[in-house]
Design a protein around this motif. Structure first.
Motif: not given
Length: 216
Positions: A28-29, A41-51
Motif C-alpha cells: 500500500a505504501t 503518512t502511511l510510512c509513519r503509521a506503519g512504524v507502530p504496526l511494525l513494532y
C-alpha cells in the motif's frame, strides 16, 4: 502444545499471518504517489504496526516455548538452570508473607533438595514484555528461558530507537518524517528479527536445549 510438531506449526502459523499483513501494508505504501503526503503518512503509521508485530511475535514465540517446556513434565534435575530458577521463583511467589530472609532460605532448601521433584513451570501466564520490548528486556527474556540472544546484539539500536522510540513518539502524536525507503528497510529488518526469534525457539525445542547438559 505437547509435541514438537504442534509447536513448530504454531510458530509458523503466527508468523505467516503477520508477514502477510506487513507485506500488504508495504504494498500500500508503494502504491501511493511517490513522496506524497499520503505515502509519508502511511510510512509513519506503519512504524507502530511494525513494532506491534515485533513485540507480539516475540511474546507469542517465547510464551509457546515456555508452555512447551512446562508441559514436558520434567524434574528440576533434568532442566536447564533457567527453568529451575523460573520454577522455584514461581513457587516462592505463591507463598504470601515471606520475608526476604525466609525467601532466601527456602530458595536454598529447594535448590539443595529438589532435583527429583517434578518442576512447576509457570507457563500459563506466558512471558511479560512489559509492553515496551526494548533490547534489554528482550535479552533478559531470552536469558530467563536459557536462550542465546547474542546474535541480536547488532540489532539493539534498531529495536530501541528505530522501533520502540519511534513507535512511542508517533503513538503520542509527535511528527516523525518517515520516507518509503526508510520504511522498506525497517520492514525488512523487522522480518529478520522475527525470523531470528522463530528459529531460535525452534532450534532450542528441536535440540532439547531446555534440558540440563549431561556431564560425562
Amino acid at each position: 502444545m505437547r509435541t514438537l510438531a504442534e509447536l513448530q506449526d504454531a510458530l509458523d502459523e503466527d508468523l505467516a499471518w503477520r508477514r502477510s499483513e506487513l507485506h500488504s501494508y508495504l504494498s500500500a505504501t508503494r502504491r501511493a504517489e511517490s513522496d506524497s503526503p499520503t505515502q509519508r503518512t502511511l510510512c509513519r503509521a506503519g512504524v507502530p504496526l511494525l513494532y506491534a508485530h515485533w513485540e507480539g511475535y516475540a511474546k507469542h514465540c517465547l510464551s509457546l516455548y515456555l508452555q512447551y517446556v512446562g508441559r514436558r513434565r520434567l524434574t528440576y534435575g533434568e532442566l536447564h538452570p533457567a527453568f529451575v530458577a523460573l520454577g522455584h521463583e514461581s513457587s516462592l511467589d505463591s507463598q504470601e508473607g515471606l520475608s526476604a530472609t525466609r525467601r532466601i532460605v527456602r530458595r536454598a532448601q529447594a535448590l539443595l533438595s529438589g532435583d527429583s521433584v517434578r518442576a512447576t513451570i509457570p507457563w500459563r501466564r506466558g512471558v511479560d514484555t512489559q509492553s515496551n520490548l526494548n533490547s534489554s528486556r528482550c535479552f533478559d527474556l531470552f536469558e530467563s528461558l536459557g536462550l542465546d540472544a547474542s546474535p541480536l546484539n547488532t540489532k539493539a539500536r534498531l529495536i530501541d530507537y528505530r522501533l520502540l522510540k519511534a513507535r512511542n513518539e508517533i503513538a503520542h502524536g509527535q511528527y516523525l518524517d518517515v520516507g518509503v525507503e526508510s520504511y522498506e528497510e525497517l520492514h525488512l529488518e523487522v522480518l529478520v528479527i522475527m525470523n531470528f526469534v522463530r528459529n531460535t525457539v525452534n532450534a532450542a525445542a528441536e535440540n532439547g536445549l531446555y534440558k540440563r547438559p549431561v556431564v560425562s
